[in-house]
Scaffold this active site. Structure first.
Site, mmCIF file in Angstrom:
data_model
loop_
_atom_site.group_PDB
_atom_site.id
_atom_site.type_symbol
_atom_site.label_atom_id
_atom_site.label_comp_id
_atom_site.label_asym_id
_atom_site.label_seq_id
_atom_site.Cartn_x
_atom_site.Cartn_y
_atom_site.Cartn_z
ATOM 1 N N ARG A 34 0.826 -1.206 0.000
ATOM 2 C CA ARG A 34 0.000 0.000 0.000
ATOM 3 C C ARG A 34 0.867 1.265 0.000
ATOM 4 O O ARG A 34 1.899 1.306 0.686
ATOM 5 C CB ARG A 34 -0.933 0.010 1.217
ATOM 6 C CG ARG A 34 -1.868 -1.159 1.192
ATOM 7 C CD ARG A 34 -3.096 -1.051 2.049
ATOM 8 N NE ARG A 34 -3.810 -2.330 1.965
ATOM 9 C CZ ARG A 34 -4.591 -2.694 0.949
ATOM 10 N NH1 ARG A 34 -4.807 -1.851 -0.042
ATOM 11 N NH2 ARG A 34 -5.164 -3.886 0.918
ATOM 12 N N ASN A 96 4.757 6.334 -13.618
ATOM 13 C CA ASN A 96 5.506 7.554 -13.919
ATOM 14 C C ASN A 96 6.952 7.208 -14.242
ATOM 15 O O ASN A 96 7.515 6.276 -13.664
ATOM 16 C CB ASN A 96 5.457 8.492 -12.708
ATOM 17 C CG ASN A 96 4.045 8.946 -12.383
ATOM 18 O OD1 ASN A 96 3.268 9.256 -13.281
ATOM 19 N ND2 ASN A 96 3.697 8.971 -11.097
ATOM 20 N N HIS A 109 7.497 1.325 -10.457
ATOM 21 C CA HIS A 109 6.302 0.980 -9.688
ATOM 22 C C HIS A 109 5.083 1.379 -10.496
ATOM 23 O O HIS A 109 5.065 2.427 -11.129
ATOM 24 C CB HIS A 109 6.282 1.663 -8.316
ATOM 25 C CG HIS A 109 6.560 3.126 -8.353
ATOM 26 N ND1 HIS A 109 7.819 3.649 -8.563
ATOM 27 C CD2 HIS A 109 5.731 4.191 -8.240
ATOM 28 C CE1 HIS A 109 7.760 4.971 -8.557
ATOM 29 N NE2 HIS A 109 6.499 5.329 -8.372
ATOM 30 N N HIS A 111 1.239 2.327 -10.010
ATOM 31 C CA HIS A 111 0.204 2.706 -9.047
ATOM 32 C C HIS A 111 -1.108 2.086 -9.519
ATOM 33 O O HIS A 111 -1.484 2.262 -10.674
ATOM 34 C CB HIS A 111 -0.017 4.221 -9.028
ATOM 35 C CG HIS A 111 1.151 5.046 -8.608
ATOM 36 N ND1 HIS A 111 1.231 5.651 -7.369
ATOM 37 C CD2 HIS A 111 2.286 5.406 -9.266
ATOM 38 C CE1 HIS A 111 2.354 6.356 -7.290
ATOM 39 N NE2 HIS A 111 3.019 6.225 -8.431
HETATM 40 P P1 5GP Z 1 6.041 8.367 -7.998
HETATM 41 O O1 5GP Z 1 5.828 9.845 -7.935
HETATM 42 O O2 5GP Z 1 7.507 8.010 -7.984
HETATM 43 O O3 5GP Z 1 5.298 7.734 -9.132
HETATM 44 O O4 5GP Z 1 5.364 7.775 -6.704
HETATM 45 C C1 5GP Z 1 6.056 7.389 -5.564
HETATM 46 C C2 5GP Z 1 5.016 6.915 -4.563
HETATM 47 O O5 5GP Z 1 5.698 6.242 -3.524
HETATM 48 C C3 5GP Z 1 4.216 8.046 -3.914
HETATM 49 O O6 5GP Z 1 2.829 7.830 -4.154
HETATM 50 C C4 5GP Z 1 4.572 7.951 -2.435
HETATM 51 O O7 5GP Z 1 3.479 8.222 -1.586
HETATM 52 C C5 5GP Z 1 5.050 6.505 -2.313
HETATM 53 N N1 5GP Z 1 6.043 6.299 -1.268
HETATM 54 C C6 5GP Z 1 7.155 7.048 -1.035
HETATM 55 N N2 5GP Z 1 7.862 6.537 -0.002
HETATM 56 C C7 5GP Z 1 7.167 5.442 0.417
HETATM 57 C C8 5GP Z 1 7.396 4.492 1.457
HETATM 58 O O8 5GP Z 1 8.365 4.547 2.204
HETATM 59 N N3 5GP Z 1 6.469 3.506 1.588
HETATM 60 C C9 5GP Z 1 5.365 3.411 0.771
HETATM 61 N N4 5GP Z 1 4.527 2.399 0.999
HETATM 62 N N5 5GP Z 1 5.132 4.287 -0.211
HETATM 63 C C10 5GP Z 1 6.013 5.288 -0.390
#
Ligand code: 5GP
Length: 126
Positions: A34, A96, A109, A111
């Site tokens: 999550r 992304n 990753h 989402h």
């Molecule tokens: P991005 O902008 O790289 O597509 O999304 C990164 C996502 O990772 C964000 O939605 C953020 O909330 C999530 N995230 C960042 N650090 C952590 C973490 O330590 N644990 C979890 N579960 N999610 C994280």
């Protein structure tokens, strides 16, 4: 030019067990957990266990076994969260990449967001 993977990124630390996570699914090549700051009632991140920066990196260099595992993991998560069609009401899937994609964590990753209508895909004009 080769992709450069930073092994100190936060998801690499999660994979090494250095940081806790709320696991949804753990398979041979993939982990789903999550998001720490959920943007929807259901917000799960699915990552490959291998060192891939972005989806294009993964698609170009991962093995067939990793790609199949990752793809099926996404399907399992959507089902487990009650989002998958035709039973569920659907979801938004986002990957992304890089600066223009506004990628914060440089480990691939996906989402998976759902549990409410997600609105239009992109709000700003081209
Ligand atoms: P991005 O902008 O790289 O597509 O999304 C990164 C996502 O990772 C964000 O939605 C953020 O909330 C999530 N995230 C960042 N650090 C952590 C973490 O330590 N644990 C979890 N579960 N999610 C994280």
């Amino acid at each position: 030019m080769a992709y450069t993977y930073d092994p100190q990124n936060i998801f690499a630390k999660i994979l090494r067990g250095e940081i806790p996570n709320d696991t949804v699914l753990d398979t041979e090549y993939s982990l789903a957990f999550r998001d720490i700051q959920p943007q929807a009632p259901s917000h799960v991140l699915v990552i490959p266990k291998g060192p891939y920066v972005s989806y294009d990196h993964f698609a170009a260099e991962a093995s067939d076994a990793e790609i199949v595992d990752f793809t099926r993991a996404i399907s399992e998560v959507c089902k487990a969260e009650g989002l998958a069609l035709p039973v569920g009401e659907g979801f938004r899937m986002i990957a992304n990449a890089g600066a223009h994609g506004v990628q914060d964590v440089p480990h691939l990753h996906v989402h998976i967001l759902g549990g409410r209508p997600m609105g239009r895909m992109v709000s700003q004009q081209a």
